[in-house]
Design an enzyme around this catalytic site. Structure first.
Site, short mmCIF file in Angstrom:
data_model
loop_
_atom_site.label_atom_id
_atom_site.label_comp_id
_atom_site.label_asym_id
_atom_site.label_seq_id
_atom_site.Cartn_x
_atom_site.Cartn_y
_atom_site.Cartn_z
N CYS A 295 -4.98 -6.64 -4.50
CA CYS A 295 -5.48 -6.75 -2.96
C CYS A 295 -6.71 -7.29 -2.61
O CYS A 295 -7.40 -7.68 -3.42
CB CYS A 295 -6.45 -5.19 -3.42
SG CYS A 295 -7.32 -4.84 -1.18
N HIS A 296 -6.85 -8.29 -1.10
CA HIS A 296 -7.94 -8.26 -1.21
C HIS A 296 -9.50 -8.31 -0.50
O HIS A 296 -10.81 -8.96 0.00
CB HIS A 296 -7.88 -9.64 -0.56
CG HIS A 296 -6.81 -8.86 1.50
ND1 HIS A 296 -5.90 -10.08 1.91
CD2 HIS A 296 -7.19 -7.45 2.22
CE1 HIS A 296 -5.20 -8.89 3.49
NE2 HIS A 296 -6.42 -7.69 2.94
N ASN B 267 0.99 -1.25 0.30
CA ASN B 267 0.30 -0.15 -0.07
C ASN B 267 1.12 1.64 0.29
O ASN B 267 2.55 1.40 0.68
CB ASN B 267 -0.57 0.09 1.03
CG ASN B 267 -2.15 -0.61 1.37
OD1 ASN B 267 -2.66 -0.94 -0.06
ND2 ASN B 267 -2.20 -1.71 1.99
N HIS C 143 -9.50 0.08 -2.57
CA HIS C 143 -10.61 0.50 -1.72
C HIS C 143 -11.54 1.23 -2.01
O HIS C 143 -11.82 1.73 -1.08
CB HIS C 143 -9.19 1.64 -0.54
CG HIS C 143 -8.66 0.47 -0.16
ND1 HIS C 143 -7.51 0.53 1.13
CD2 HIS C 143 -8.17 -1.12 0.01
CE1 HIS C 143 -6.47 -0.27 0.88
NE2 HIS C 143 -7.23 -1.67 0.74
#
Length: 493
Positions: free
Chosen positions: A195-196, A173, A231
């Protein structure tokens, strides 16, 4: 609110694909940059041990001792009776040696949060900005990007020299800043931001289908049209085993599930990672699309929910990940993380070989010619998201097949949502451009663009910026600090 479904979005694959070298499942060389990681490497070791791949993992880290410990653990796991693959692990402090001829490069690094991350949280708070995570956007996310981008430009240059055709997976990140910087340094790189958050959101949809529709579904049964930036992803359609989930989601958003309120006392003893989705439901009610990441991240992009400090944030069921948590997480003896290599190696903690639930091995399997696989990825925009800047790193689903990762065309956004996204894209692009020659004043322009910072007067924003620089100057030596007008004008610097 009515919902208009797009036509067969899952079959639209006209966006430009990332195409890299073919993988041989019997002989894969992985270079892990950040090989001393206490969480990601132990998870990878277990996934590789349970995979259908064989090969070599080179663990590179400036902390060679930490990488050596992980290498010892990786080789020990190979002796587990449940291991199905054959891997060897070596540690090195030589980046060039780690990358030489690698098929796959994994990037996962972090600076000491007690010297960096805690300031990203605490200094903005002193100016009235109560960030929930402060890791990927907002003043903290921007400074994390400023610390990280110059290093990743060097990684990209080394990859260009030593393994130019390798598949590069970035887990660091802020994913969108960092992945964009890799391409800015080396446009021919085959880099994918991973990304999870979307995976967890798929788990949530499967749970809704099970609880409310009597289905027996899991993440793999969920199909959703993912689009946005990391995000701050959104969906405008969702299916579980072919069943349209949108009517249920609309009911939940307007019913008890989507209209809960919380007091600070309700969250006092809870985990900051608990996510009741109240922010997501509120945004759905206002914009007609559903955010598809954790609320703790979304509030930093949709910043209405940060107003009012702790009480304002907690009202939506979001608990801040504070600097005390970040500092504690860095200390193995006090950390709450699930991996503990030292304890496993010493026998102080029982070890059970199990999958992490991450998707990297599925991706590698498809790249090696196995079963095609669809997952969410971060790649430069080549048409997969309409209305956002070309070249900016966006997140969509992608079809992974032999030697290719092809983003699925996801369409665009209603103007209000596109406006929210575009502001953050402009911030990211401005920081990446500023980092090319270390232009601090240019980076400050990006800082002023951020919606969290725009709650301040410009003089206060300048003082906060300078204070953040002062708190972590040792990590900003690629920036021309002495030439910055913004720092000279700030009283606190």
């Amino acid at each position: 609110m009515s919902h208009v479904h797009r036509d067969d979005s899952s079959s639209s694959v006209n966006a430009e694909a990332a195409a890299g070298k073919a993988l041989d499942s019997e002989d894969v060389t992985i270079a892990y940059v950040g090989g001393g990681s206490r969480q990601w490497v132990p998870n990878l070791v277990q996934d590789l041990a349970l995979s259908s791949f064989d090969g070599e993992v080179r663990l590179y880290d400036v902390n060679v001792e930490a990488a050596e410990r992980n290498a010892e653990f990786g080789n020990r796991v190979q002796d587990d009776e449940d291991a199905t693959a054959e891997w060897t692990y070596t540690a090195t402090g030589d980046l060039d040696a780690a990358l030489d001829g690698a098929d796959v490069v994994l990037l996962s690094t972090q600076y000491d949060p007690t010297e960096t991350f805690v300031h990203d949280l605490d200094i903005p708070e002193s100016y009235g900005i109560y960030g929930a995570v402060s890791a990927t956007i907002g003043p903290g996310g921007i400074f994390r990007a400023m610390r990280t981008i110059p290093l990743y430009r060097r990684f990209a240059a080394a990859i260009r020299e030593h393994c130019p055709d390798a598949w590069v997976f970035n887990f660091t990140n802020p994913v969108h800043f960092v992945t964009r910087a890799l391409y800015d340094e080396y446009p021919g790189i085959n880099a994918v931001g991973m990304c999870h958050e979307v995976l967890h959101a798929r788990d949530k949809l499967a749970a809704f289908a099970n609880d409310h529709l009597g289905m027996d579904a899991d993440r793999a049964d969920v199909s959703a049209n993912v689009k946005g930036i990391n995000h701050f992803t959104w969906i405008d359609e969702a299916y579980v085993d072919g069943v349209d989930l949108w009517p249920l989601l609309d009911d939940l958003a307007h019913g008890e599930e989507g209209t809960r309120t919380y007091e600070p006392a309700d969250l006092e003893d809870g985990s900051p990672f608990t996510d009741p989705w109240q922010v997501s439901w509120e945004l759905y009610r206002n914009f007609g699309l559903l955010p598809f990441a954790g609320d703790r991240h979304i509030v930093e992009y949709a910043t209405w929910f940060l107003q009012g400090g702790k009480e304002g944030l907690n009202r939506w069921g979001v608990k801040r990940t504070g600097s005390d948590f970040r500092a504690k997480h860095w200390t193995p003896a006090e950390s709450e993380q699930t991996t503990d290599v030292e304890a496993w190696l010493s026998g102080d903690r029982a070890f059970d070989l199990e999958s992490s639930g991450e998707v990297l091995l599925d991706v590698l399997g498809a790249l090696a010619g196995g079963e095609e696989f669809v997952t969410n990825v971060n790649l430069p925009n080549r048409g997969q998201v309409e209305g956002l800047e070309s070249g900016a790193v966006v997140e969509t689903n992608a079809l992974v097949s032999a030697s290719e990762i092809r983003p699925l065309s996801a369409g665009g956004f209603p103007r209000p949502v596109r406006s929210l996204l575009s502001t953050h894209v402009d911030t990211i692009e401005t920081v990446v451009a500023a980092a090319r020659d270390g232009d601090v004043d240019h980076a400050f322009q990006a800082f002023l663009l951020d919606p969290q910072v725009r709650t301040l007067q410009t003089e206060d924003a300048r003082e906060m910026f300078a204070e953040l620089v002062d708190s972590q100057e040792a990590y900003l030596d690629d920036w021309a600090l002495d030439d910055a007008d913004v720092l000279a004008a700030a009283d606190s610097y």
